[in-house]
Design an enzyme around this catalytic site. Sequence first.
Site, PDB file in Angstrom:
ATOM      1  N   CYS A  62      33.169  33.722  48.658  1.00 27.82           N
ATOM      2  CA  CYS A  62      34.056  33.048  47.708  1.00 27.82           C
ATOM      3  C   CYS A  62      35.152  32.305  48.462  1.00 27.82           C
ATOM      4  O   CYS A  62      35.679  32.788  49.465  1.00 27.82           O
ATOM      5  CB  CYS A  62      34.699  34.064  46.755  1.00 27.82           C
ATOM      6  SG  CYS A  62      33.586  34.636  45.474  1.00 27.82           S
ATOM      7  N   HIS A  63      35.520  31.124  47.958  1.00 24.38           N
ATOM      8  CA  HIS A  63      36.592  30.347  48.557  1.00 24.38           C
ATOM      9  C   HIS A  63      37.951  30.894  48.107  1.00 24.38           C
ATOM     10  O   HIS A  63      38.089  31.339  46.966  1.00 24.38           O
ATOM     11  CB  HIS A  63      36.502  28.876  48.140  1.00 24.38           C
ATOM     12  CG  HIS A  63      35.290  28.171  48.672  1.00 24.38           C
ATOM     13  ND1 HIS A  63      34.059  28.284  48.081  1.00 24.38           N
ATOM     14  CD2 HIS A  63      35.144  27.341  49.738  1.00 24.38           C
ATOM     15  CE1 HIS A  63      33.187  27.555  48.769  1.00 24.38           C
ATOM     16  NE2 HIS A  63      33.816  26.973  49.769  1.00 24.38           N
ATOM     17  N   MET A  97      34.037  33.813  39.401  1.00 24.64           N
ATOM     18  CA  MET A  97      34.028  35.032  40.207  1.00 24.64           C
ATOM     19  C   MET A  97      35.385  35.729  40.166  1.00 24.64           C
ATOM     20  O   MET A  97      35.459  36.964  40.199  1.00 24.64           O
ATOM     21  CB  MET A  97      33.637  34.714  41.653  1.00 24.64           C
ATOM     22  CG  MET A  97      32.177  34.344  41.825  1.00 24.64           C
ATOM     23  SD  MET A  97      31.032  35.548  41.115  1.00 24.64           S
ATOM     24  CE  MET A  97      31.484  37.030  41.989  1.00 24.64           C
ATOM     25  N   GLU A  98      36.445  34.938  40.081  1.00 21.49           N
ATOM     26  CA  GLU A  98      37.774  35.529  39.978  1.00 21.49           C
ATOM     27  C   GLU A  98      37.928  36.291  38.662  1.00 21.49           C
ATOM     28  O   GLU A  98      38.510  37.383  38.625  1.00 21.49           O
ATOM     29  CB  GLU A  98      38.835  34.430  40.096  1.00 21.49           C
ATOM     30  CG  GLU A  98      39.078  33.924  41.505  1.00 21.49           C
ATOM     31  CD  GLU A  98      37.894  33.185  42.104  1.00 21.49           C
ATOM     32  OE1 GLU A  98      37.790  33.141  43.336  1.00 21.49           O
ATOM     33  OE2 GLU A  98      37.064  32.624  41.354  1.00 21.49           O
ATOM     34  N   ASP A 112      39.023  55.209  36.991  1.00 18.72           N
ATOM     35  CA  ASP A 112      39.734  56.111  37.901  1.00 18.72           C
ATOM     36  C   ASP A 112      40.846  56.868  37.181  1.00 18.72           C
ATOM     37  O   ASP A 112      41.058  58.066  37.443  1.00 18.72           O
ATOM     38  CB  ASP A 112      40.329  55.297  39.051  1.00 18.72           C
ATOM     39  CG  ASP A 112      41.165  56.156  39.979  1.00 18.72           C
ATOM     40  OD1 ASP A 112      40.604  57.076  40.591  1.00 18.72           O
ATOM     41  OD2 ASP A 112      42.387  55.901  40.075  1.00 18.72           O
TER      42      ASP A 112
END
Length: 314
Positions: A62-63, A97-98, A112
Amino acid sequence: MRDITRKINTHRTALAKALVRVSPATIDLIKENKTPKPDTLQTARVAGIQAAKNTSQIIPYCHPLPLTYAKVDFVMDEDTIEVMCEVKAIYRTGVEMEALTGASVAALTVYDMLKAVDDLLEIESVRLIKKTGGKSSFKRKAEDKRRAVVLVLSDSVARGEAEDVSGKLIVERLKAEGLELVEYKVLPDDETVLFPFVRKCADELKVDIVITTGGTGVSPRDTTPEAISRLLEKELPGVTETIRAYGQERNPYSMLSRSTAGVRGKTVIISLPGSTGGVEDGMDAVFPAIFHTFAMLAGECHSARNKKEVRPNS
Protein backbone atom coordinates in the site's frame (compact mmCIF):
# COMPACT_ATOMS: atom_id res chain seq x y z
CA MET A 1 4.47 -1.06 -5.15
CA ARG A 2 2.42 -0.29 -8.22
CA ASP A 3 3.67 2.75 -10.14
CA ILE A 4 1.10 5.55 -9.76
CA THR A 5 3.40 8.35 -10.94
CA ARG A 6 1.30 9.19 -13.99
CA LYS A 7 -2.05 9.15 -12.21
CA ILE A 8 -3.84 12.37 -11.35
CA ASN A 9 -5.04 13.47 -7.93
CA THR A 10 -8.77 13.05 -7.42
CA HIS A 11 -11.04 13.09 -4.40
CA ARG A 12 -11.13 9.50 -3.12
CA THR A 13 -13.54 8.07 -0.57
CA ALA A 14 -14.21 4.62 0.80
CA LEU A 15 -16.55 3.04 3.34
CA ALA A 16 -15.92 -0.37 4.89
CA LYS A 17 -17.90 -2.42 7.38
CA ALA A 18 -16.92 -5.12 9.85
CA LEU A 19 -19.47 -7.21 11.71
CA VAL A 20 -18.74 -8.52 15.21
CA ARG A 21 -21.06 -11.15 16.67
CA VAL A 22 -21.53 -11.00 20.48
CA SER A 23 -23.93 -12.34 23.08
CA PRO A 24 -26.86 -10.11 24.15
CA ALA A 25 -25.44 -9.85 27.65
CA THR A 26 -22.26 -8.34 26.28
CA ILE A 27 -24.23 -5.59 24.55
CA ASP A 28 -25.64 -4.65 27.95
CA LEU A 29 -22.16 -4.56 29.48
CA ILE A 30 -20.94 -2.21 26.74
CA LYS A 31 -23.90 0.13 27.16
CA GLU A 32 -23.36 0.22 30.93
CA ASN A 33 -19.58 0.51 30.52
CA LYS A 34 -19.07 -2.47 32.79
CA THR A 35 -16.66 -4.47 30.61
CA PRO A 36 -13.33 -5.50 32.20
CA LYS A 37 -11.57 -3.11 29.85
CA PRO A 38 -13.71 0.04 29.95
CA ASP A 39 -14.66 2.38 27.12
CA THR A 40 -14.77 -0.45 24.59
CA LEU A 41 -16.14 1.42 21.59
CA GLN A 42 -14.19 4.62 22.18
CA THR A 43 -10.95 2.66 22.40
CA ALA A 44 -11.84 0.74 19.24
CA ARG A 45 -12.67 4.00 17.47
CA VAL A 46 -9.27 5.48 18.17
CA ALA A 47 -7.55 2.22 17.17
CA GLY A 48 -9.44 2.10 13.87
CA ILE A 49 -8.62 5.68 12.95
CA GLN A 50 -4.98 5.18 13.86
CA ALA A 51 -4.84 2.00 11.75
CA ALA A 52 -6.42 3.72 8.74
CA LYS A 53 -3.77 6.45 8.89
CA ASN A 54 -0.97 3.88 9.08
CA THR A 55 -2.18 1.31 6.56
CA SER A 56 1.00 1.44 4.47
CA GLN A 57 2.96 0.33 7.54
CA ILE A 58 0.71 -2.70 7.94
CA ILE A 59 -0.01 -3.76 4.34
CA PRO A 60 3.33 -3.97 2.48
CA TYR A 61 2.32 -2.85 -1.01
CA CYS A 62 0.00 0.00 0.00
CA HIS A 63 1.16 3.54 -0.77
CA PRO A 64 1.47 6.07 2.08
CA LEU A 65 -1.57 8.33 1.72
CA PRO A 66 -2.27 11.82 3.06
CA LEU A 67 -5.71 11.10 4.49
CA THR A 68 -7.89 14.17 4.91
CA TYR A 69 -10.62 12.41 6.91
CA ALA A 70 -11.07 9.21 8.91
CA LYS A 71 -14.08 8.22 10.97
CA VAL A 72 -15.16 5.07 12.80
CA ASP A 73 -18.74 4.56 13.99
CA PHE A 74 -20.60 1.69 15.64
CA VAL A 75 -24.14 0.38 15.41
CA MET A 76 -25.18 -2.11 18.11
CA ASP A 77 -28.03 -4.56 17.69
CA GLU A 78 -29.20 -7.32 20.04
CA ASP A 79 -26.21 -9.52 19.34
CA THR A 80 -24.04 -7.69 16.79
CA ILE A 81 -21.80 -4.66 16.55
CA GLU A 82 -21.39 -3.08 13.14
CA VAL A 83 -18.13 -1.23 12.70
CA MET A 84 -18.22 1.42 9.94
CA CYS A 85 -14.99 3.08 8.80
CA GLU A 86 -15.05 5.96 6.32
CA VAL A 87 -11.94 7.62 4.92
CA LYS A 88 -11.20 10.38 2.41
CA ALA A 89 -8.13 11.69 0.59
CA ILE A 90 -7.15 13.73 -2.43
CA TYR A 91 -4.54 11.55 -4.04
CA ARG A 92 -3.53 9.38 -6.98
CA THR A 93 -4.73 6.04 -5.65
CA GLY A 94 -7.79 4.72 -3.88
CA VAL A 95 -8.40 4.56 -0.14
CA GLU A 96 -10.37 1.33 0.12
CA MET A 97 -7.51 -0.47 1.89
CA GLU A 98 -7.38 2.30 4.47
CA ALA A 99 -11.11 1.91 5.13
CA LEU A 100 -10.85 -1.88 5.32
CA THR A 101 -7.84 -1.70 7.63
CA GLY A 102 -9.57 0.80 9.90
CA ALA A 103 -12.70 -1.35 10.12
CA SER A 104 -10.65 -4.51 10.69
CA VAL A 105 -8.49 -3.09 13.47
CA ALA A 106 -11.49 -1.50 15.17
CA ALA A 107 -13.25 -4.88 15.09
CA LEU A 108 -10.13 -6.62 16.44
CA THR A 109 -9.95 -4.07 19.23
CA VAL A 110 -13.58 -4.76 20.12
CA TYR A 111 -12.71 -8.46 20.17
CA ASP A 112 -9.73 -7.84 22.45
CA MET A 113 -11.78 -5.68 24.81
CA LEU A 114 -14.55 -8.28 25.13
CA LYS A 115 -12.86 -11.68 24.84
CA ALA A 116 -12.66 -12.11 28.61
CA VAL A 117 -16.44 -11.94 29.04
CA ASP A 118 -17.85 -13.47 25.86
CA ASP A 119 -17.12 -16.99 24.58
CA LEU A 120 -19.43 -16.46 21.58
CA LEU A 121 -17.39 -13.51 20.29
CA GLU A 122 -16.72 -13.69 16.55
CA ILE A 123 -15.70 -11.33 13.75
CA GLU A 124 -18.03 -12.50 11.00
CA SER A 125 -17.04 -10.31 8.07
CA VAL A 126 -15.08 -7.33 6.81
CA ARG A 127 -16.10 -5.87 3.48
CA LEU A 128 -15.97 -2.77 1.34
CA ILE A 129 -19.33 -1.03 1.06
CA LYS A 130 -18.45 1.62 -1.53
CA LYS A 131 -15.65 3.71 -2.96
CA THR A 132 -15.49 6.78 -5.20
CA GLY A 133 -12.85 8.71 -7.06
CA GLY A 134 -10.23 7.87 -9.65
CA LYS A 135 -10.71 7.34 -13.36
CA SER A 136 -13.35 4.68 -12.82
CA SER A 137 -15.66 7.41 -11.51
CA PHE A 138 -15.20 9.56 -14.61
CA LYS A 139 -15.36 7.03 -17.42
CA ARG A 140 -17.48 7.72 -20.46
CA LYS A 141 -20.60 5.73 -21.13
CA ALA A 142 -19.88 2.54 -23.06
CA GLU A 143 -22.49 3.46 -25.66
CA ASP A 144 -21.08 6.97 -26.08
CA LYS A 145 -19.32 6.64 -29.45
CA ARG A 146 -17.05 9.56 -30.32
CA ARG A 147 -15.06 10.36 -33.48
CA ALA A 148 -11.59 11.87 -33.44
CA VAL A 149 -8.95 13.39 -35.69
CA VAL A 150 -5.23 13.46 -34.87
CA LEU A 151 -3.09 16.10 -36.55
CA VAL A 152 0.72 16.12 -36.42
CA LEU A 153 2.37 19.49 -37.11
CA SER A 154 6.03 19.06 -38.02
CA ASP A 155 8.09 20.34 -40.95
CA SER A 156 10.61 17.51 -40.63
CA VAL A 157 7.99 14.75 -40.43
CA ALA A 158 6.02 16.27 -43.32
CA ARG A 159 9.20 16.25 -45.46
CA GLY A 160 9.89 12.62 -44.52
CA GLU A 161 13.07 13.49 -42.64
CA ALA A 162 11.78 12.27 -39.27
CA GLU A 163 9.33 9.70 -38.02
CA ASP A 164 6.23 10.69 -36.10
CA VAL A 165 6.03 9.27 -32.58
CA SER A 166 3.84 11.73 -30.70
CA GLY A 167 0.90 11.50 -33.09
CA LYS A 168 0.92 7.72 -32.94
CA LEU A 169 0.89 7.88 -29.13
CA ILE A 170 -2.26 10.00 -29.32
CA VAL A 171 -3.84 7.55 -31.78
CA GLU A 172 -3.14 4.61 -29.48
CA ARG A 173 -4.51 6.42 -26.45
CA LEU A 174 -7.68 7.50 -28.26
CA LYS A 175 -8.34 3.94 -29.39
CA ALA A 176 -7.78 2.72 -25.83
CA GLU A 177 -10.37 5.28 -24.69
CA GLY A 178 -12.86 3.84 -27.20
CA LEU A 179 -12.83 6.64 -29.78
CA GLU A 180 -13.11 6.04 -33.52
CA LEU A 181 -10.21 7.53 -35.48
CA VAL A 182 -11.57 9.37 -38.52
CA GLU A 183 -8.22 10.68 -39.74
CA TYR A 184 -4.55 10.82 -38.79
CA LYS A 185 -2.64 13.40 -40.79
CA VAL A 186 0.80 15.04 -40.87
CA LEU A 187 1.08 18.70 -41.91
CA PRO A 188 3.97 21.18 -41.93
CA ASP A 189 4.15 23.91 -39.29
CA ASP A 190 2.10 26.30 -41.40
CA GLU A 191 -0.83 28.26 -40.04
CA THR A 192 -2.34 28.67 -43.52
CA VAL A 193 -2.55 24.87 -43.86
CA LEU A 194 -3.58 24.12 -40.29
CA PHE A 195 -6.45 26.61 -40.09
CA PRO A 196 -8.60 25.31 -43.00
CA PHE A 197 -7.94 21.67 -42.11
CA VAL A 198 -9.12 21.99 -38.51
CA ARG A 199 -12.07 24.13 -39.61
CA LYS A 200 -13.11 21.37 -42.04
CA CYS A 201 -12.90 18.76 -39.27
CA ALA A 202 -15.24 20.81 -37.08
CA ASP A 203 -17.62 22.36 -39.62
CA GLU A 204 -17.89 19.64 -42.29
CA LEU A 205 -16.78 16.35 -40.77
CA LYS A 206 -18.27 17.38 -37.42
CA VAL A 207 -15.93 15.14 -35.46
CA ASP A 208 -16.16 15.20 -31.70
CA ILE A 209 -12.52 15.96 -30.94
CA VAL A 210 -9.44 17.17 -32.78
CA ILE A 211 -6.08 16.76 -31.07
CA THR A 212 -2.97 18.34 -32.56
CA THR A 213 0.64 17.76 -31.56
CA GLY A 214 3.45 20.18 -32.31
CA GLY A 215 3.84 23.90 -32.88
CA THR A 216 3.08 25.02 -29.32
CA GLY A 217 6.53 26.36 -28.46
CA VAL A 218 8.07 29.78 -29.07
CA SER A 219 10.14 29.24 -32.21
CA PRO A 220 9.30 31.28 -35.34
CA ARG A 221 7.44 28.30 -36.88
CA ASP A 222 5.38 27.54 -33.75
CA THR A 223 2.03 29.04 -34.75
CA THR A 224 -0.45 26.35 -33.74
CA PRO A 225 -1.96 28.29 -30.79
CA GLU A 226 -2.57 31.36 -32.98
CA ALA A 227 -4.36 29.29 -35.64
CA ILE A 228 -6.42 27.32 -33.14
CA SER A 229 -7.41 30.43 -31.16
CA ARG A 230 -8.92 32.00 -34.29
CA LEU A 231 -11.08 28.92 -34.75
CA LEU A 232 -12.43 28.64 -31.22
CA GLU A 233 -15.89 29.85 -30.28
CA LYS A 234 -15.34 29.09 -26.59
CA GLU A 235 -12.01 28.60 -24.90
CA LEU A 236 -11.38 25.93 -22.28
CA PRO A 237 -8.64 27.52 -20.17
CA GLY A 238 -9.05 24.93 -17.42
CA VAL A 239 -7.94 22.21 -19.82
CA THR A 240 -4.68 23.91 -20.68
CA GLU A 241 -4.11 24.91 -17.06
CA THR A 242 -4.47 21.26 -16.09
CA ILE A 243 -2.14 20.10 -18.87
CA ARG A 244 0.59 22.53 -17.85
CA ALA A 245 0.15 21.93 -14.11
CA TYR A 246 0.33 18.15 -14.58
CA GLY A 247 3.36 18.46 -16.82
CA GLN A 248 5.14 20.94 -14.58
CA GLU A 249 5.23 18.38 -11.76
CA ARG A 250 7.20 16.11 -14.09
CA ASN A 251 9.20 18.43 -16.34
CA PRO A 252 10.10 22.08 -15.65
CA TYR A 253 10.02 22.84 -19.37
CA SER A 254 6.24 22.40 -19.36
CA MET A 255 5.87 26.04 -18.39
CA LEU A 256 7.03 26.96 -21.91
CA SER A 257 4.18 25.14 -23.64
CA ARG A 258 1.48 27.29 -25.21
CA SER A 259 -1.10 24.51 -25.52
CA THR A 260 -4.57 25.75 -26.44
CA ALA A 261 -8.00 24.19 -26.00
CA GLY A 262 -11.58 25.09 -26.73
CA VAL A 263 -14.76 24.34 -28.63
CA ARG A 264 -15.94 25.08 -32.14
CA GLY A 265 -19.55 24.07 -32.68
CA LYS A 266 -19.66 20.72 -30.93
CA THR A 267 -16.04 19.84 -31.63
CA VAL A 268 -13.45 19.91 -28.86
CA ILE A 269 -10.03 21.06 -30.09
CA ILE A 270 -6.88 20.51 -28.04
CA SER A 271 -3.33 21.37 -29.09
CA LEU A 272 -0.57 19.44 -27.33
CA PRO A 273 3.23 19.85 -27.47
CA GLY A 274 5.25 17.95 -30.03
CA SER A 275 7.41 16.02 -27.58
CA THR A 276 6.44 12.50 -26.59
CA GLY A 277 6.63 13.41 -22.91
CA GLY A 278 4.38 16.44 -23.46
CA VAL A 279 1.86 14.29 -25.31
CA GLU A 280 1.85 11.56 -22.66
CA ASP A 281 1.42 14.13 -19.89
CA GLY A 282 -1.32 15.97 -21.77
CA MET A 283 -3.33 12.84 -22.51
CA ASP A 284 -2.99 11.61 -18.93
CA ALA A 285 -4.09 15.00 -17.64
CA VAL A 286 -7.30 15.38 -19.67
CA PHE A 287 -8.58 11.82 -20.16
CA PRO A 288 -11.11 10.58 -19.30
CA ALA A 289 -12.49 13.78 -17.73
CA ILE A 290 -12.66 15.51 -21.12
CA PHE A 291 -15.59 13.24 -22.06
CA HIS A 292 -17.77 15.34 -19.76
CA THR A 293 -17.45 18.16 -22.31
CA PHE A 294 -19.62 16.23 -24.76
CA ALA A 295 -22.41 15.89 -22.21
CA MET A 296 -22.20 19.63 -21.58
CA LEU A 297 -22.32 20.42 -25.31
CA ALA A 298 -25.40 18.21 -25.65
CA GLY A 299 -27.14 20.02 -22.80
CA GLU A 300 -27.33 16.85 -20.72
CA CYS A 301 -25.88 18.54 -17.65
CA HIS A 302 -28.66 21.14 -17.59
CA SER A 303 -31.23 18.35 -17.85
CA ALA A 304 -29.60 16.54 -14.94
CA ARG A 305 -29.64 19.70 -12.85
CA ASN A 306 -33.30 20.31 -13.60
CA LYS A 307 -34.08 16.76 -12.50
CA LYS A 308 -31.92 17.26 -9.40
CA GLU A 309 -29.68 14.37 -10.36
CA VAL A 310 -26.19 13.95 -8.94
CA ARG A 311 -23.60 14.84 -11.55
CA PRO A 312 -19.91 15.83 -11.71
CA ASN A 313 -19.06 19.46 -11.14
CA SER A 314 -18.77 21.48 -14.31
